[in-house]
Design an enzyme around this catalytic site. Structure first.
Site, PDB file in Angstrom:
ATOM      1  N   HIS A 294     103.568  38.164  14.655  1.00 14.12           N
ATOM      2  CA  HIS A 294     102.672  37.976  15.818  1.00 14.12           C
ATOM      3  C   HIS A 294     101.201  38.134  15.402  1.00 14.12           C
ATOM      4  O   HIS A 294     100.399  38.682  16.149  1.00 14.12           O
ATOM      5  CB  HIS A 294     103.006  38.990  16.917  1.00 14.12           C
ATOM      6  CG  HIS A 294     104.325  38.756  17.575  1.00 14.12           C
ATOM      7  ND1 HIS A 294     104.512  37.821  18.562  1.00 14.12           N
ATOM      8  CD2 HIS A 294     105.536  39.344  17.368  1.00 14.12           C
ATOM      9  CE1 HIS A 294     105.785  37.845  18.968  1.00 14.12           C
ATOM     10  NE2 HIS A 294     106.438  38.752  18.245  1.00 14.12           N
ATOM     11  N   ASP A 357     107.889  43.908  16.195  1.00 14.11           N
ATOM     12  CA  ASP A 357     109.070  43.137  16.549  1.00 14.11           C
ATOM     13  C   ASP A 357     108.959  41.690  16.056  1.00 14.11           C
ATOM     14  O   ASP A 357     107.884  41.205  15.727  1.00 14.11           O
ATOM     15  CB  ASP A 357     109.287  43.149  18.067  1.00 14.11           C
ATOM     16  CG  ASP A 357     108.166  42.456  18.822  1.00 14.11           C
ATOM     17  OD1 ASP A 357     107.019  42.503  18.337  1.00 14.11           O
ATOM     18  OD2 ASP A 357     108.425  41.875  19.887  1.00 14.11           O
ATOM     19  N   GLU A 358     110.083  41.031  16.011  1.00 19.05           N
ATOM     20  CA  GLU A 358     110.179  39.593  15.728  1.00 19.05           C
ATOM     21  C   GLU A 358     109.414  39.176  14.464  1.00 19.05           C
ATOM     22  O   GLU A 358     108.826  38.100  14.406  1.00 19.05           O
ATOM     23  CB  GLU A 358     109.708  38.774  16.932  1.00 19.05           C
ATOM     24  CG  GLU A 358     110.570  39.023  18.172  1.00 19.05           C
ATOM     25  CD  GLU A 358     110.075  38.320  19.409  1.00 19.05           C
ATOM     26  OE1 GLU A 358     110.896  37.871  20.212  1.00 19.05           O
ATOM     27  OE2 GLU A 358     108.831  38.234  19.586  1.00 19.05           O
ATOM     28  N   ALA A 359     109.467  40.031  13.438  1.00 16.32           N
ATOM     29  CA  ALA A 359     108.817  39.707  12.157  1.00 16.32           C
ATOM     30  C   ALA A 359     109.796  38.898  11.305  1.00 16.32           C
ATOM     31  O   ALA A 359     110.208  39.320  10.217  1.00 16.32           O
ATOM     32  CB  ALA A 359     108.378  40.987  11.455  1.00 16.32           C
ATOM     33  N   GLU A 360     110.153  37.744  11.797  1.00 14.26           N
ATOM     34  CA  GLU A 360     111.230  36.954  11.185  1.00 14.26           C
ATOM     35  C   GLU A 360     110.823  36.323   9.858  1.00 14.26           C
ATOM     36  O   GLU A 360     111.687  35.904   9.078  1.00 14.26           O
ATOM     37  CB  GLU A 360     111.695  35.885  12.179  1.00 14.26           C
ATOM     38  CG  GLU A 360     112.289  36.480  13.449  1.00 14.26           C
ATOM     39  CD  GLU A 360     112.477  35.452  14.556  1.00 14.26           C
ATOM     40  OE1 GLU A 360     112.358  34.233  14.260  1.00 14.26           O
ATOM     41  OE2 GLU A 360     112.723  35.862  15.709  1.00 14.26           O
TER      42      GLU A 360
END
Length: 540
Positions: A294, A357-360
C-alpha cells in the site's frame, strides 16, 4: 303530483348531501385530531422519553418520578479536586454551553463553585469513586438539579454525551427552537466502559477529506462515546500528511486519489489543529502510514525508494497487493525514520500505526524483517506500534506491538500475549454494503446489515484479557463525499460503540433496536445522511 314528488326528492337530496358533508367534515376533523395526537405522542415519546434510550446503553439506569427542566437562567457549576482539574472541567462546560446555546438560546453561566443552587447543572470530580476509571461517570437527576460525578474530567465529558441524549433531539439544532421543554427525566445513571478502545477509522488516502469534514465525523462519533479516530494517511492512491523533510510526498503523492481526483493533504499545522479539536472531545487521533505494501504514493514521490531509482507512476485504481518498499535497503529505513520522527513530534497519541496488511508483493521473510524493524523505529520515538494482521506472525514482533485484527485468525498474537483491536471485516467494516441495493461500498467480505453489525461480541474473535477494544474501519474506494460517508457509517457505528462500551450480557438486539429508532430524529437534526433501515425505522 310530479311537482310535489320532485320537490320532496330535492329536499331529501339536500338533506342527504348535508348529512354526508357533515359526516365528511367530522371524519376529516377527527382524523386530523387523531393525526395531530399521534404526531404529538410520537414526538413526545421521542423527545421526552423517560426510558433508557441512551446509546451506548449505560450499565445502570434507574428511573424516578418527575423531571428536571433546564431554564434560561440556569448555570453550570464546576468543581475539581485541584485548580487544574477545575479548569479542565470548565473547558468541558464551555463545550456543552455552546452546544446548548445554539438550540435553546440560553446563555448559561459557568461558575467555579461546589454550592450549586436549584435549577443548576453541577459537574464535579470531588468525592468520586476510583472504580469508575477515566471514562466512567454517575448522573443524578432530581427535579431541582443535575449532578454529574466522575473520577476524571474525561468521565464528565462522556457523561455529557449521555445528557445530550436525555434531552429532546432538538437540542442538536444549530438554530433556536421554540415550544420545546428542555427536560431530563429524574433518574440515576451509573456507567463505565467495558473496553478502553472504541474506534472509528477513516481512510483519507483513497479519497481525501478536508479538516472540516473529519471534524464533523469526530463530533458525531464522540456523541456515542467513540474515543479514537484512526486516520489512514497513506496508501497506493495518496499520501495525506506533510513531511517537511520529504515535501514531494504531498506535492506529488498527495496530488491524486481514486478515480484521478485532485486529492489533497494536511499540513502539519492542520493536523495539529485536528488533534486539538479531537482532544477537546477526549478523542485520540491515531495516524497510520501503511507499509511495506500500500505504498505506491511514496514510491511515486521519490525514485530512491525503488530498485531502479525511478519514480513509480501515480495510481488511481483500487486493486491492492502490487506495491512494496525495499526491505533490505538502508535508504528505506532512514526515510521511514524521518517520517516517524516528524509525526511523533506533532502527534500526542501513544500509538503510530504502521499498516502491514496485503503485502502480497513482499516475500514472507522480507516482510517479517521489515515490520519488526519498523516497529522498533516507532518504539524508539516513544510510541506503541499498531499493525494489521498478519503482522503478528513475524518472529520480530512481540507483545509490545498491538495487533489490529481484520481476518478471523490471530493465533500468533494469542500465543505472544499481544493486545488486539478487533476489526473483523465481515462484521465491522463500514465500507461493506448493507444489502445488494446499497448505492455505495463493496461486498467482498459480505453484506453487513444493521442487525448483523450489532449481534456479535469481541470475545468471539479473541480472549477478553487480550482485547484492547473495537474499531470500525471505513475504507473509501467508493466513498467520495460526506453524504456517502454518513450513509455507510450511520447507524452501524452506534452498534459498534455499544459493543465496545456495554457488557455482552446487557446487550439485546430487540431492546437496542427500540433505542436506535429514537436516534432517527437526532440524526435528522444533526444533518446526518443515515441509512434509513426499514427493520429499525418501521414504516407507519
Amino acid at each position: 303530483m310530479k311537482k310535489v314528488f320532485d320537490k320532496n326528492l330535492k329536499f331529501v337530496s339536500i338533506a342527504i348531501m348535508s348529512i354526508v358533508t357533515t359526516s365528511l367534515v367530522l371524519t376529516f376533523k377527527q382524523k386530523s385530531i387523531e393525526a395531530k395526537t399521534t404526531l404529538a405522542a410520537e414526538n413526545n415519546s421521542i423527545m421526552q422519553s423517560g426510558n433508557n434510550d441512551i446509546i451506548p446503553k449505560p450499565r445502570s439506569f434507574q428511573k424516578g418520578n418527575g423531571k428536571f427542566v433546564l431554564k434560561k437562567d440556569a448555570s453550570i457549576y464546576v468543581k475539581g479536586n485541584t485548580d487544574e482539574e477545575t479548569e479542565e472541567i470548565s473547558k468541558i462546560a464551555e463545550f456543552i454551553k455552546e452546544k446548548f446555546k445554539g438550540s435553546t438560546g440560553f446563555e448559561l453561566n459557568i461558575i467555579k463553585s461546589d454550592n450549586p443552587p436549584a435549577g443548576s447543572i453541577y459537574l464535579t470530580t470531588v468525592g468520586s469513586d476510583q472504580s469508575l476509571g477515566n471514562e466512567g461517570y454517575k448522573i443524578e437527576t432530581t427535579g431541582d438539579i443535575v449532578k454529574v460525578i466522575a473520577y476524571k474530567p474525561e468521565g464528565i465529558s462522556r457523561a455529557l454525551q449521555s445528557l445530550r441524549q436525555l434531552l429532546p433531539a432538538a437540542i442538536e439544532s444549530k438554530n433556536v427552537v421554540t415550544n420545546v421543554e428542555w427536560s431530563i427525566p429524574v433518574s440515576t445513571i451509573n456507567d463505565k466502559p467495558e473496553y478502553a478502545y472504541r474506534g472509528l477509522m477513516l481512510d483519507v488516502a483513497r479519497h481525501f477529506f478536508t479538516v472540516d469534514e473529519v471534524k464533523r465525523q469526530i463530533d458525531h462519533a464522540a456523541l456515542y462515546k467513540i474515543n479514537s479516530v484512526h486516520l489512514h494517511l497513506s496508501d497506493d492512491q495518496g499520501w495525506r500528511l506533510e513531511i517537511k523533510k520529504w515535501p514531494d510526498l504531498t506535492t506529488i503523492g498527495g496530488s491524486t486519489e481514486v478515480g484521478g481526483g485532485p486529492g489533497g493533504y494536511y499540513t502539519q499545522e492542520q493536523f495539529k489543529d485536528l488533534v486539538k479539536y479531537a482532544a477537546e472531545r477526549y478523542v485520540e487521533i491515531i495516524p497510520e502510514f501503511d507499509m511495506p505494501g500500500h505504498s505506491n504514493a511514496a514510491l511515486a514521490s521519490y525514485g530512491f525508494l525503488n530498485p531502479d531509482g525511478k519514480k513509480k507512476p501515480l495510481y488511481t485504481d483500487i486493486k491492492v497487493g502490487f506495491s512494496s518498499f525495499m526491505t533490505h535497503d538502508e535508504k528505506t529505513y532512514q526515510f521511514i525514520e524521518d517520517v516517524i520522527k516528524e509525526v511523533a513530534e506533532i502527534s500526542p497519541s501513544k500509538y503510530i500505526h504502521i499498516g502491514g496488511d496485503e503485502a502480497e508483493n513482499t516475500k514472507k521473510e522480507d516482510y517479517d524483517y521489515f515490520v519488526g524493524r519498523v516497529s522498533e523505529i516507532v518504539k524508539k520515538h516513544g510510541k506503541t506500534p499498531i499493525g494489521w494482521d498478519p503482522i503478528d506472525t513475524s518472529p520480530k514482533i512481540d507483545l509490545t506491538t498491538v495487533l489490529q485484527n481484520w481476518k478471523d485468525s490471530n493465533q500468533a498474537a494469542r500465543e505472544k500475549g499481544m493486545n488486539i483491536i478487533v476489526s473483523i471485516a465481515k462484521k465491522a467494516y463500514l465500507d461493506m454494503k448493507y444489502n445488494e441495493k446499497t448505492p455505495y461500498g463493496l461486498d467482498w467480505a459480505g453484506y453487513i446489515p444493521v442487525e448483523t453489525a450489532y449481534k456479535w461480541d469481541l470475545t468471539d474473535y479473541a480472549p477478553q484479557k487480550l482485547v484492547l477494544g473495537i474499531e470500525a474501519p471505513l475504507w473509501t474506494e467508493t466513498i467520495s463525499d460526506t453524504k456517502a460517508m454518513d450513509y455507510m457509517i450511520y447507524p452501524r457505528l452506534l452498534g459498534y460503540a455499544e459493543i465496545g462500551w456495554t457488557p455482552k450480557e446487557q446487550r439485546d438486539w430487540n431492546e437496542y433496536r427500540a433505542r436506535l429508532e429514537k436516534q432517527g430524529l437526532r440524526f435528522k437534526t444533526l444533518g446526518i445522511n443515515y441509512y434509513d433501515d426499514s427493520s429499525v425505522w418501521l414504516r407507519r
